[in-house]
Motif scaffolding. Sequence first.
Motif, PDB file in Angstrom:
ATOM      1  N   SER A 132      -3.945   7.973   4.474  1.00  0.00           N
ATOM      2  CA  SER A 132      -5.226   7.237   5.671  1.00  0.00           C
ATOM      3  C   SER A 132      -6.659   7.590   5.121  1.00  0.00           C
ATOM      4  N   ALA A 182       0.323  -1.686  -0.326  1.00  0.00           N
ATOM      5  CA  ALA A 182       0.012   0.157  -0.057  1.00  0.00           C
ATOM      6  C   ALA A 182       0.903   1.613  -0.416  1.00  0.00           C
ATOM      7  N   ILE A 193      -4.888  -1.155  -4.959  1.00  0.00           N
ATOM      8  CA  ILE A 193      -3.979  -1.278  -3.120  1.00  0.00           C
ATOM      9  C   ILE A 193      -4.775  -2.961  -3.488  1.00  0.00           C
ATOM     10  N   GLU A 194      -6.183  -2.671  -2.754  1.00  0.00           N
ATOM     11  CA  GLU A 194      -6.994  -3.923  -2.995  1.00  0.00           C
ATOM     12  C   GLU A 194      -6.758  -4.495  -3.663  1.00  0.00           C
ATOM     13  N   MET A 198      -7.256   2.427  -4.986  1.00  0.00           N
ATOM     14  CA  MET A 198      -8.349   1.439  -4.147  1.00  0.00           C
ATOM     15  C   MET A 198      -8.171   0.758  -4.456  1.00  0.00           C
ATOM     16  N   ARG A 248      -3.093  -6.272  -2.025  1.00  0.00           N
ATOM     17  CA  ARG A 248      -3.377  -6.796  -1.055  1.00  0.00           C
ATOM     18  C   ARG A 248      -4.443  -8.272  -0.419  1.00  0.00           C
ATOM     19  N   THR A 254      -7.781   6.564   2.109  1.00  0.00           N
ATOM     20  CA  THR A 254      -8.094   4.867   2.403  1.00  0.00           C
ATOM     21  C   THR A 254      -9.762   4.490   3.546  1.00  0.00           C
ATOM     22  N   GLN A 255      -9.853   5.636   4.390  1.00  0.00           N
ATOM     23  CA  GLN A 255     -11.030   5.917   5.384  1.00  0.00           C
ATOM     24  C   GLN A 255     -12.443   6.318   4.366  1.00  0.00           C
ATOM     25  N   HIS A 288     -12.770   5.610   1.269  1.00  0.00           N
ATOM     26  CA  HIS A 288     -12.863   4.495   0.615  1.00  0.00           C
ATOM     27  C   HIS A 288     -13.985   3.177   1.767  1.00  0.00           C
ATOM     28  N   GLU A 289     -13.231   2.403   2.427  1.00  0.00           N
ATOM     29  CA  GLU A 289     -13.930   2.007   3.157  1.00  0.00           C
ATOM     30  C   GLU A 289     -15.132   2.764   4.012  1.00  0.00           C
TER      31      GLU A 289
END
Length: 152
Positions: A42, A27, A110-111, A107, A114, A45-46, A48-49
Amino acid sequence: MPQDREITAPELVTALTEAVSPLLRHAAGVFSGNQVPFSQASLLTQLHELGAPQRMSALAHRNEVVPRTVTTLVDGLERRGLVQRTPDPEDRRAVLVEITEKGAALMREIEWGRQALADELVNGLTPAERVEFARLLTKLRTVSENDKECPE
């Protein structure tokens, strides 16, 4: 780690860190390659989540920072085309922040990495071991969250 002796807390933390380091490095590499600093990464990411536009004030509260800090982070993400601000239809004074298609694509990259690394990491665990591992991680997270709430 030897199975015939008690494992110390620092040894467990070291083992956990070594296990998840490849996920974090992946990431960090993607964000770095896209010139996204850690603090902005950060927040992205937040967003996105969370999966929905968020009020700036809610992001500040969630991250336990002053609103100006979130404004600065959003400014940087917005300059990179990763998020956009929109007026909140429920409150004209409020601003919503949402991830853009460019941010969502980042994202997804990254996913994807990951997921591949996570599969490799837990591939040797049986379904029962995965359940137990998830239970233990949840327990650790709960202890950590409770410690944050307790004033020193």
